[in-house]
Scaffold this motif. Structure first.
Motif, PDB file in Angstrom:
ATOM      1  N   ASN A  97       0.829  -1.218   0.000  1.00 21.66           N
ATOM      2  CA  ASN A  97       0.000   0.000   0.000  1.00 21.66           C
ATOM      3  C   ASN A  97       0.858   1.261   0.000  1.00 21.66           C
ATOM      4  N   GLN A  98       1.974   1.209   0.723  1.00 25.61           N
ATOM      5  CA  GLN A  98       2.892   2.359   0.724  1.00 25.61           C
ATOM      6  C   GLN A  98       3.468   2.604  -0.672  1.00 25.61           C
TER       7      GLN A  98
ATOM      8  N   GLU B 102       0.833   4.219  -2.855  1.00 23.22           N
ATOM      9  CA  GLU B 102       0.627   5.632  -2.526  1.00 23.22           C
ATOM     10  C   GLU B 102       1.819   6.521  -2.886  1.00 23.22           C
TER      11      GLU B 102
END
Length: 200
Positions: A15-16, A19
Protein backbone atom coordinates in the motif's frame (compact mmCIF):
# COMPACT_ATOMS: atom_id res chain seq x y z
CA UNK A 1 2.84 -21.72 15.01
CA UNK A 2 4.80 -18.55 15.76
CA UNK A 3 4.27 -15.80 13.19
CA UNK A 4 7.38 -13.83 12.33
CA UNK A 5 5.84 -12.08 9.34
CA UNK A 6 2.17 -11.54 8.52
CA UNK A 7 0.21 -11.00 5.31
CA UNK A 8 -0.95 -7.70 6.77
CA UNK A 9 2.63 -6.52 7.27
CA UNK A 10 3.44 -7.21 3.59
CA UNK A 11 0.17 -5.59 2.44
CA UNK A 12 1.12 -2.44 4.37
CA UNK A 13 4.32 -2.17 2.34
CA UNK A 14 2.47 -2.76 -0.94
CA UNK A 15 0.00 0.00 0.00
CA UNK A 16 2.89 2.36 0.72
CA UNK A 17 4.29 1.62 -2.74
CA UNK A 18 0.86 2.28 -4.31
CA UNK A 19 0.63 5.63 -2.53
CA UNK A 20 4.17 6.71 -3.44
CA UNK A 21 4.95 8.91 -6.45
CA UNK A 22 7.90 6.74 -7.42
CA UNK A 23 9.23 6.91 -10.99
CA UNK A 24 12.46 5.41 -12.30
CA UNK A 25 14.87 8.22 -13.16
CA UNK A 26 17.70 6.86 -15.32
CA UNK A 27 19.81 9.96 -14.56
CA UNK A 28 19.47 9.81 -10.78
CA UNK A 29 21.90 8.11 -8.45
CA UNK A 30 20.02 5.67 -6.29
CA UNK A 31 16.24 5.46 -5.99
CA UNK A 32 15.51 8.94 -4.61
CA UNK A 33 13.26 9.82 -1.67
CA UNK A 34 10.17 8.09 -3.09
CA UNK A 35 12.16 4.92 -3.73
CA UNK A 36 13.27 4.39 -0.14
CA UNK A 37 10.10 2.34 0.46
CA UNK A 38 11.56 -0.48 -1.69
CA UNK A 39 14.74 -0.63 0.39
CA UNK A 40 12.72 -0.52 3.61
CA UNK A 41 10.34 -3.31 2.59
CA UNK A 42 13.27 -5.55 1.61
CA UNK A 43 15.07 -4.82 4.87
CA UNK A 44 11.90 -5.52 6.88
CA UNK A 45 11.55 -9.00 5.36
CA UNK A 46 15.23 -9.76 5.90
CA UNK A 47 15.00 -8.57 9.53
CA UNK A 48 12.22 -11.14 10.09
CA UNK A 49 14.36 -13.85 8.45
CA UNK A 50 17.34 -12.91 10.63
CA UNK A 51 15.10 -13.17 13.71
CA UNK A 52 14.15 -16.70 12.70
CA UNK A 53 17.76 -17.84 12.14
CA UNK A 54 18.90 -15.99 15.28
CA UNK A 55 16.26 -17.63 17.46
CA UNK A 56 17.28 -20.99 15.98
CA UNK A 57 20.91 -20.29 16.96
CA UNK A 58 19.78 -19.32 20.46
CA UNK A 59 17.79 -22.55 20.71
CA UNK A 60 14.47 -20.79 21.35
CA UNK A 61 12.85 -22.35 18.27
CA UNK A 62 13.39 -25.73 16.62
CA UNK A 63 14.68 -26.40 13.10
CA UNK A 64 11.18 -27.47 12.11
CA UNK A 65 9.64 -24.25 13.47
CA UNK A 66 12.28 -22.19 11.66
CA UNK A 67 11.73 -24.02 8.35
CA UNK A 68 7.93 -23.67 8.62
CA UNK A 69 8.20 -19.97 9.43
CA UNK A 70 10.44 -19.35 6.42
CA UNK A 71 8.06 -21.26 4.16
CA UNK A 72 5.01 -19.27 5.29
CA UNK A 73 6.93 -16.01 4.79
CA UNK A 74 7.90 -17.08 1.27
CA UNK A 75 4.27 -17.72 0.37
CA UNK A 76 3.39 -14.17 1.43
CA UNK A 77 6.35 -12.22 0.07
CA UNK A 78 7.00 -14.00 -3.24
CA UNK A 79 3.34 -14.21 -4.33
CA UNK A 80 2.52 -12.26 -7.48
CA UNK A 81 1.66 -8.65 -6.70
CA UNK A 82 -1.23 -6.99 -8.52
CA UNK A 83 0.21 -4.67 -11.22
CA UNK A 84 0.36 -0.92 -10.41
CA UNK A 85 2.40 0.87 -13.06
CA UNK A 86 5.48 -0.15 -15.00
CA UNK A 87 8.09 1.55 -12.80
CA UNK A 88 6.65 0.29 -9.52
CA UNK A 89 6.12 -3.20 -10.95
CA UNK A 90 9.78 -3.36 -12.04
CA UNK A 91 10.92 -2.37 -8.54
CA UNK A 92 8.60 -4.85 -6.77
CA UNK A 93 9.98 -7.62 -9.01
CA UNK A 94 13.52 -6.48 -8.22
CA UNK A 95 12.81 -6.60 -4.46
CA UNK A 96 11.30 -10.07 -4.80
CA UNK A 97 14.31 -11.26 -6.84
CA UNK A 98 16.70 -10.04 -4.14
CA UNK A 99 14.55 -11.73 -1.49
CA UNK A 100 14.57 -15.07 -3.33
CA UNK A 101 18.29 -15.20 -2.50
CA UNK A 102 17.66 -14.19 1.12
CA UNK A 103 15.10 -16.98 1.54
CA UNK A 104 17.53 -19.47 -0.03
CA UNK A 105 20.18 -18.29 2.46
CA UNK A 106 17.86 -18.78 5.43
CA UNK A 107 16.81 -22.24 4.18
CA UNK A 108 20.46 -23.26 3.68
CA UNK A 109 21.31 -21.99 7.14
CA UNK A 110 18.46 -23.88 8.83
CA UNK A 111 19.36 -27.09 6.97
CA UNK A 112 23.07 -26.64 7.83
CA UNK A 113 23.77 -27.03 4.10
CA UNK A 114 26.95 -24.94 3.90
CA UNK A 115 30.69 -25.19 4.61
CA UNK A 116 31.83 -22.69 7.27
CA UNK A 117 35.37 -22.80 5.84
CA UNK A 118 34.28 -21.29 2.50
CA UNK A 119 34.46 -17.58 1.67
CA UNK A 120 31.31 -15.66 0.75
CA UNK A 121 33.05 -13.81 -2.11
CA UNK A 122 34.30 -17.09 -3.66
CA UNK A 123 30.78 -18.55 -3.65
CA UNK A 124 29.34 -15.41 -5.27
CA UNK A 125 31.97 -15.52 -8.04
CA UNK A 126 31.24 -19.22 -8.60
CA UNK A 127 27.52 -18.38 -8.78
CA UNK A 128 28.21 -15.69 -11.40
CA UNK A 129 30.14 -18.22 -13.51
CA UNK A 130 27.30 -20.73 -13.19
CA UNK A 131 24.77 -18.08 -14.29
CA UNK A 132 26.96 -17.18 -17.26
CA UNK A 133 27.04 -20.86 -18.23
CA UNK A 134 23.25 -20.98 -18.00
CA UNK A 135 23.16 -23.21 -14.91
CA UNK A 136 20.66 -21.20 -12.86
CA UNK A 137 20.04 -24.02 -10.36
CA UNK A 138 23.74 -24.05 -9.47
CA UNK A 139 23.85 -20.23 -9.27
CA UNK A 140 20.84 -20.23 -6.96
CA UNK A 141 22.31 -22.96 -4.74
CA UNK A 142 25.67 -21.15 -4.43
CA UNK A 143 24.02 -17.83 -3.54
CA UNK A 144 22.03 -19.64 -0.85
CA UNK A 145 25.24 -21.05 0.65
CA UNK A 146 26.87 -17.60 0.50
CA UNK A 147 23.95 -16.09 2.40
CA UNK A 148 23.97 -18.89 4.96
CA UNK A 149 27.61 -18.05 5.72
CA UNK A 150 26.64 -14.40 6.37
CA UNK A 151 23.81 -15.52 8.66
CA UNK A 152 26.39 -17.66 10.49
CA UNK A 153 28.52 -14.56 11.09
CA UNK A 154 30.94 -14.41 8.14
CA UNK A 155 31.91 -10.96 6.89
CA UNK A 156 31.07 -9.95 3.31
CA UNK A 157 32.56 -7.13 1.25
CA UNK A 158 30.26 -6.72 -1.75
CA UNK A 159 32.58 -4.12 -3.34
CA UNK A 160 35.05 -6.94 -4.05
CA UNK A 161 32.53 -8.77 -6.23
CA UNK A 162 30.29 -6.04 -7.71
CA UNK A 163 32.85 -4.90 -10.28
CA UNK A 164 33.44 -8.50 -11.42
CA UNK A 165 29.83 -9.54 -12.04
CA UNK A 166 27.30 -8.33 -14.65
CA UNK A 167 25.12 -5.61 -13.11
CA UNK A 168 21.94 -6.89 -14.79
CA UNK A 169 22.01 -10.44 -13.48
CA UNK A 170 20.36 -12.75 -10.97
CA UNK A 171 23.61 -12.87 -8.98
CA UNK A 172 23.87 -9.05 -8.82
CA UNK A 173 20.32 -8.85 -7.43
CA UNK A 174 21.20 -11.64 -5.02
CA UNK A 175 24.25 -9.66 -3.83
CA UNK A 176 21.85 -6.80 -2.94
CA UNK A 177 20.01 -9.26 -0.71
CA UNK A 178 23.28 -10.49 0.86
CA UNK A 179 24.32 -6.89 1.52
CA UNK A 180 21.02 -6.25 3.30
CA UNK A 181 21.44 -9.39 5.44
CA UNK A 182 24.93 -8.19 6.46
CA UNK A 183 23.61 -4.68 7.22
CA UNK A 184 20.67 -5.95 9.29
CA UNK A 185 22.93 -8.24 11.34
CA UNK A 186 25.47 -5.44 11.84
CA UNK A 187 22.69 -3.19 13.15
CA UNK A 188 21.92 -5.67 15.91
CA UNK A 189 18.67 -7.56 16.42
CA UNK A 190 16.49 -7.68 19.52
CA UNK A 191 15.61 -11.35 20.02
CA UNK A 192 13.79 -10.75 23.30
CA UNK A 193 10.61 -9.42 21.70
CA UNK A 194 7.97 -11.85 20.62
CA UNK A 195 7.24 -12.60 16.93
CA UNK A 196 4.54 -10.33 15.55
CA UNK A 197 1.44 -12.45 16.06
CA UNK A 198 -0.54 -9.40 17.16
CA UNK A 199 1.46 -6.80 15.26
CA UNK A 200 -0.06 -4.61 12.52
Amino acid sequence: MLTFYSQERWNNWINQVKESKFKIDPNAEGLGREGIVFLDMEEDVILALCKITGKLQLGTITKEEAANSIQSMKEIVLAKVEPMDEDKDIMIESVQSALVGAFAAAECFVAGDYDPKQKVEDLVMEAAKAEEAGDMDKAFELMGKAGALILAGKKFDSDKVYEKIPSESFVAEGVDGLDTIAAVLAGGIDYTDEPDEEEE
